[in-house]
Design an enzyme around this catalytic site. Structure first.
Site, PDB file in Angstrom:
ATOM      1  N   SER A  61       0.857  -1.186   0.000  1.00 18.55           N
ATOM      2  CA  SER A  61       0.000   0.000   0.000  1.00 18.55           C
ATOM      3  C   SER A  61       0.893   1.235   0.000  1.00 18.55           C
ATOM      4  O   SER A  61       1.705   1.392  -0.907  1.00 18.55           O
ATOM      5  CB  SER A  61      -0.949  -0.024   1.206  1.00 18.55           C
ATOM      6  OG  SER A  61      -1.870   1.047   1.142  1.00 18.55           O
ATOM      7  N   THR A  62       0.804   2.088   1.012  1.00 12.17           N
ATOM      8  CA  THR A  62       1.606   3.309   1.058  1.00 12.17           C
ATOM      9  C   THR A  62       3.095   2.990   0.959  1.00 12.17           C
ATOM     10  O   THR A  62       3.619   2.203   1.742  1.00 12.17           O
ATOM     11  CB  THR A  62       1.334   4.069   2.368  1.00 12.17           C
ATOM     12  OG1 THR A  62      -0.063   4.256   2.516  1.00 12.17           O
ATOM     13  CG2 THR A  62       2.038   5.419   2.367  1.00 12.17           C
ATOM     14  N   HIS A 117      -2.431  -1.274  -3.436  1.00 10.60           N
ATOM     15  CA  HIS A 117      -3.533  -0.339  -3.239  1.00 10.60           C
ATOM     16  C   HIS A 117      -3.269   0.897  -4.100  1.00 10.60           C
ATOM     17  O   HIS A 117      -2.342   1.660  -3.840  1.00 10.60           O
ATOM     18  CB  HIS A 117      -3.640   0.078  -1.774  1.00 10.60           C
ATOM     19  CG  HIS A 117      -4.009  -1.034  -0.853  1.00 10.60           C
ATOM     20  ND1 HIS A 117      -3.885  -0.942   0.517  1.00 10.60           N
ATOM     21  CD2 HIS A 117      -4.501  -2.275  -1.098  1.00 10.60           C
ATOM     22  CE1 HIS A 117      -4.286  -2.077   1.073  1.00 10.60           C
ATOM     23  NE2 HIS A 117      -4.662  -2.894   0.106  1.00 10.60           N
ATOM     24  N   MET A 167      -0.202   1.306   5.085  1.00  5.89           N
ATOM     25  CA  MET A 167      -1.062   1.595   6.237  1.00  5.89           C
ATOM     26  C   MET A 167      -2.093   0.486   6.397  1.00  5.89           C
ATOM     27  O   MET A 167      -2.443  -0.195   5.442  1.00  5.89           O
ATOM     28  CB  MET A 167      -1.777   2.930   6.038  1.00  5.89           C
ATOM     29  CG  MET A 167      -0.871   4.151   6.110  1.00  5.89           C
ATOM     30  SD  MET A 167      -1.775   5.701   5.866  1.00  5.89           S
ATOM     31  CE  MET A 167      -2.814   5.729   7.339  1.00  5.89           C
ATOM     32  N   ASP A 214      -4.383  -4.782   5.955  1.00  9.29           N
ATOM     33  CA  ASP A 214      -4.725  -5.665   4.849  1.00  9.29           C
ATOM     34  C   ASP A 214      -3.580  -6.646   4.605  1.00  9.29           C
ATOM     35  O   ASP A 214      -2.415  -6.262   4.568  1.00  9.29           O
ATOM     36  CB  ASP A 214      -4.987  -4.846   3.585  1.00  9.29           C
ATOM     37  CG  ASP A 214      -5.531  -5.689   2.443  1.00  9.29           C
ATOM     38  OD1 ASP A 214      -6.096  -6.763   2.717  1.00  9.29           O
ATOM     39  OD2 ASP A 214      -5.386  -5.263   1.280  1.00  9.29           O
TER      40      ASP A 214
END
Length: 360
Positions: free
Chosen positions: A181-182, A208, A301, A304
């Protein structure tokens, strides 16, 4: 003390909307605004904010050039605010290459409406990125007195295995699934770039990212990585030595049988927050690949991937997580490690070579 922000955007109305969003969070303080990239560079070096939000298209100097100059002259975490278009995606990926740490999508048709609906998420993202940078630098300046935004699992937890990765456990009929993600747009190429050119196992990537971004992201990877990278299509039959990026805004589920995998795409339902879902990719891969699966959780973050990692472990597959020191945000890897699901916790720079060494 609050985290100090510099807002950079050529739209006065959007700057006002951003200021209003940030003013709603007492942990944030807007210390300046700039309407073009040249002003942004001057104010970044003068005001020394903890973080900058940056537009891309601006007069006099664009956001990408401003990112390069700020990174060179007065390094500061920069969060790009990006239009949900193919052109916006290309520009945002250029900005990340130039030194920006992350991006946040804004709706080109009504960006103020986007902020009204996602302001809390934006504030949280800003806090996390700024505080992470302060921890890295050991800064005792502005923001040092702010409440920590580090996830509860942020200290390096105990794991099932060690920091070194096992080798020789993955067959040529196996499967690798990577979730991020991030920070993922920089972490994923750092992993793929260390793979051997003849790596024979298919790779699925759940990053993401908005739908407009995953196609350009996959194309950039394909242009620069040692293996082929494409954005996946529904019903895609996975080929050896190819990496498949799940399209943003959709879920990817592995089907087929061991050694003959297929990737099905579907639209998420209302309560499925992560799109694509790393956990869904992991759990579906565990059902078809069993113990011939390596699931890798990179920076991001949230949590998940944790539930999916549990399914991988139950199927006797292997789970690795990126370590805290090299993660932009140590949320997703920490959730996996805290649950004692990570067989190995590795620095980003070691993961790609370790994946190559996992082949038997």
């Amino acid at each position: 003390m609050p985290i100090r922000l510099l807002i950079v955007d050529d739209s006065l109305f959007f700057r006002r909307a951003l200021r209003e969003v940030f003013s709603s969070d007492p942990r944030l303080e807007v210390v300046g605004e700039a309407s073009n990239g040249r002003q942004a560079v001057l104010k970044a070096c003068e005001l020394k904010p903890d973080i900058i939000t940056m537009d891309v298209e601006m007069p006099i100097m664009d956001g990408i050039s401003a990112v390069r100059r700020i990174t060179d002259r007065c390094p500061t975490p920069i969060l790009m605010l990006s239009a949900l278009t193919k052109a916006g995606a290309e520009a945002t990926l250029d900005a990340l290459d130039a030194g920006a740490v992350d991006f946040f999508p804004k709706n080109g048709d009504d960006p103020e409406d986007t902020l009204a609906r996602s302001g809390r998420r934006l504030c949280s993202r800003v806090r996390m990125l700024a505080l992470r940078s302060q921890r890295e630098s050991g800064s005792g300046g502005a923001g040092a007195g702010a409440r920590s935004e580090t996830p509860p699992a942020a200290s390096e937890p105990r794991q099932r295995g060690g920091r070194s990765a096992p080798s020789g456990f993955l067959s040529r009929q196996g499967l690798v699934v990577i979730g991020a993600s991030t920070g993922g747009p920089a972490a994923v190429p750092a992993v793929l770039g260390k793979l051997p050119t003849d790596f024979p196992v298919p790779i699925v990537i759940a990053q993401h990212m908005p739908g407009a971004f995953t196609g350009p992201f996959a194309q950039r990877l394909n242009d620069s990585m040692p293996i082929r990278v494409i954005e996946a299509s529904d019903g895609e039959v996975l080929r050896p030595g190819t990496a498949y990026v799940i399209p943003g805004g959709k879920h990817g589920e592995l089907a087929g049988r061991h050694g003959a995998y297929k990737l099905n795409l579907r639209a998420p339902v209302a309560d499925e927050h992560y799109r694509p879902s790393v956990s869904l990719a992991f759990s579906s891969a565990a059902r078809v690949a069993g113990d011939d699966l390596l699931a890798v959780v990179l920076t991001g973050m949230g949590d998940d991937g944790a539930e999916g990692a549990r399914q991988v472990t139950a199927a006797r597959g292997h789970v690795w997580a990126q370590d805290q020191a090299t993660s932009v945000i140590y949320g997703m890897p920490a959730a996996v490690a805290k649950a004692n699901l990570a067989e190995s916790i590795l620095p980003l720079g070691q993961i790609g070579a370790a994946i190559g060494g996992a082949l038997r």
